[in-house]
Motif scaffolding. Structure first.
Motif, PDB file in Angstrom:
ATOM      1  N   THR A   4       0.845  -1.189   0.000  1.00  0.00           N
ATOM      2  CA  THR A   4       0.000   0.000   0.000  1.00  0.00           C
ATOM      3  C   THR A   4       0.884   1.244   0.000  1.00  0.00           C
ATOM      4  OG1 THR A   4      -0.110   0.134   2.407  1.00  0.00           O
ATOM      5  CG2 THR A   4      -1.809  -1.194   1.284  1.00  0.00           C
ATOM      6  N   LEU A   5       0.398   2.285  -0.618  1.00  0.00           N
ATOM      7  CA  LEU A   5       1.135   3.539  -0.672  1.00  0.00           C
ATOM      8  C   LEU A   5       1.310   4.126   0.733  1.00  0.00           C
ATOM      9  CD1 LEU A   5       2.610   5.361  -2.579  1.00  0.00           C
ATOM     10  CD2 LEU A   5       0.485   6.553  -3.049  1.00  0.00           C
ATOM     11  N   ASP A   6       0.349   3.915   1.620  1.00  0.00           N
ATOM     12  CA  ASP A   6       0.484   4.384   3.006  1.00  0.00           C
ATOM     13  C   ASP A   6       1.694   3.736   3.676  1.00  0.00           C
ATOM     14  OD1 ASP A   6      -1.717   6.057   2.896  1.00  0.00           O
ATOM     15  OD2 ASP A   6      -3.088   4.596   3.808  1.00  0.00           O
ATOM     16  N   TYR A   7       1.878   2.436   3.459  1.00  0.00           N
ATOM     17  CA  TYR A   7       3.017   1.731   4.049  1.00  0.00           C
ATOM     18  C   TYR A   7       4.324   2.245   3.452  1.00  0.00           C
ATOM     19  CZ  TYR A   7       6.084  -1.969   5.691  1.00  0.00           C
ATOM     20  OH  TYR A   7       7.111  -2.657   6.283  1.00  0.00           O
ATOM     21  N   VAL A   8       4.369   2.436   2.153  1.00  0.00           N
ATOM     22  CA  VAL A   8       5.572   2.933   1.478  1.00  0.00           C
ATOM     23  C   VAL A   8       5.948   4.306   2.028  1.00  0.00           C
ATOM     24  CG1 VAL A   8       6.558   3.632  -0.741  1.00  0.00           C
ATOM     25  CG2 VAL A   8       5.133   1.572  -0.596  1.00  0.00           C
ATOM     26  N   ASP A   9       4.977   5.195   2.164  1.00  0.00           N
ATOM     27  CA  ASP A   9       5.239   6.524   2.715  1.00  0.00           C
ATOM     28  C   ASP A   9       5.745   6.441   4.154  1.00  0.00           C
ATOM     29  OD1 ASP A   9       4.569   7.927   0.394  1.00  0.00           O
ATOM     30  OD2 ASP A   9       2.471   8.152   0.990  1.00  0.00           O
ATOM     31  N   TYR A  10       5.162   5.547   4.949  1.00  0.00           N
ATOM     32  CA  TYR A  10       5.599   5.359   6.325  1.00  0.00           C
ATOM     33  C   TYR A  10       7.057   4.908   6.377  1.00  0.00           C
ATOM     34  CZ  TYR A  10       6.138   3.397  10.974  1.00  0.00           C
ATOM     35  OH  TYR A  10       6.621   3.090  12.227  1.00  0.00           O
ATOM     36  N   ILE A  11       7.404   3.926   5.573  1.00  0.00           N
ATOM     37  CA  ILE A  11       8.782   3.424   5.535  1.00  0.00           C
ATOM     38  C   ILE A  11       9.738   4.538   5.137  1.00  0.00           C
ATOM     39  CG2 ILE A  11      10.382   1.877   4.302  1.00  0.00           C
ATOM     40  CD1 ILE A  11       8.655   0.499   6.448  1.00  0.00           C
ATOM     41  N   CYS A  12       9.388   5.292   4.115  1.00  0.00           N
ATOM     42  CA  CYS A  12      10.260   6.383   3.661  1.00  0.00           C
ATOM     43  C   CYS A  12      10.454   7.424   4.759  1.00  0.00           C
ATOM     44  CB  CYS A  12       9.713   7.002   2.388  1.00  0.00           C
ATOM     45  SG  CYS A  12       9.840   5.883   0.972  1.00  0.00           S
ATOM     46  N   ASP A  13       9.421   7.690   5.542  1.00  0.00           N
ATOM     47  CA  ASP A  13       9.557   8.604   6.684  1.00  0.00           C
ATOM     48  C   ASP A  13      10.492   8.009   7.746  1.00  0.00           C
ATOM     49  OD1 ASP A  13       7.852  10.477   5.572  1.00  0.00           O
ATOM     50  OD2 ASP A  13       6.099   9.845   6.753  1.00  0.00           O
ATOM     51  N   GLN A  14      10.352   6.721   8.002  1.00  0.00           N
ATOM     52  CA  GLN A  14      11.144   6.066   9.043  1.00  0.00           C
ATOM     53  C   GLN A  14      12.637   6.007   8.705  1.00  0.00           C
ATOM     54  OE1 GLN A  14       8.980   6.392  11.626  1.00  0.00           O
ATOM     55  NE2 GLN A  14      10.118   4.631  12.364  1.00  0.00           N
ATOM     56  N   ILE A  15      12.997   5.970   7.443  1.00  0.00           N
ATOM     57  CA  ILE A  15      14.410   5.883   7.061  1.00  0.00           C
ATOM     58  C   ILE A  15      14.929   7.224   6.548  1.00  0.00           C
ATOM     59  CG2 ILE A  15      14.276   3.399   6.629  1.00  0.00           C
ATOM     60  CD1 ILE A  15      14.205   3.958   3.646  1.00  0.00           C
ATOM     61  N   GLY A  16      14.118   8.257   6.676  1.00  0.00           N
ATOM     62  CA  GLY A  16      14.459   9.572   6.144  1.00  0.00           C
ATOM     63  C   GLY A  16      15.682  10.228   6.752  1.00  0.00           C
ATOM     64  N   GLY A  17      16.109   9.808   7.927  1.00  0.00           N
ATOM     65  CA  GLY A  17      17.299  10.367   8.545  1.00  0.00           C
ATOM     66  C   GLY A  17      18.587   9.981   7.837  1.00  0.00           C
ATOM     67  N   ALA A  18      18.522   9.039   6.915  1.00  0.00           N
ATOM     68  CA  ALA A  18      19.715   8.564   6.202  1.00  0.00           C
ATOM     69  C   ALA A  18      20.057   9.429   4.994  1.00  0.00           C
ATOM     70  CB  ALA A  18      19.521   7.116   5.752  1.00  0.00           C
TER      71      ALA A  18
END
Length: 108
Positions: A4-18
């Protein structure tokens, strides 16, 4: 089951510090990029990151599995809620992976 796009967006937020995280739809699922470098995929709402030595040192008990039939094993990330760990893990993976080869111009 497709991701789901919601999950993809969540993951991208979670790894955004990299770094600058982006994704592209690929074969019904999603390729994940950090600063333009391909680092993994999201398939069936699960995050798979390319295996590296640095990643194994940061996350030694990480499960490994292929994201799809015929693929090499990747790290199957199940602790996506830990922002700091995910950012360090993705940054270390990014640093170890080679830069993508420049694409050849068409017609040359």
């Amino acid at each position: 089951m497709a991701s789901t796009l919601d999950y993809v967006d969540y993951i991208c937020d979670q790894i955004g510090g990299a770094g600058e995280i982006s994704y592209k739809k690929m074969f019904g699922e999603y390729g994940v990029y950090c600063d333009g470098k391909f680092i993994g995929v999201i398939c069936d709402n699960q995050l798979y990151i390319k295996k590296t030595k640095a990643g194994a040192l940061l996350y030694p008990d990480c499960e490994e599995a292929p994201p799809y039939e015929g693929a090499k094993p990747h790290f199957l990330i199940d602790k996506v809620d830990d922002y700091d760990l995910m950012s360090r893990f993705i940054a270390a993976t990014y640093n170890e992976l080679p830069m993508p080869k420049p694409k050849k111009k068409k017609g040359v």
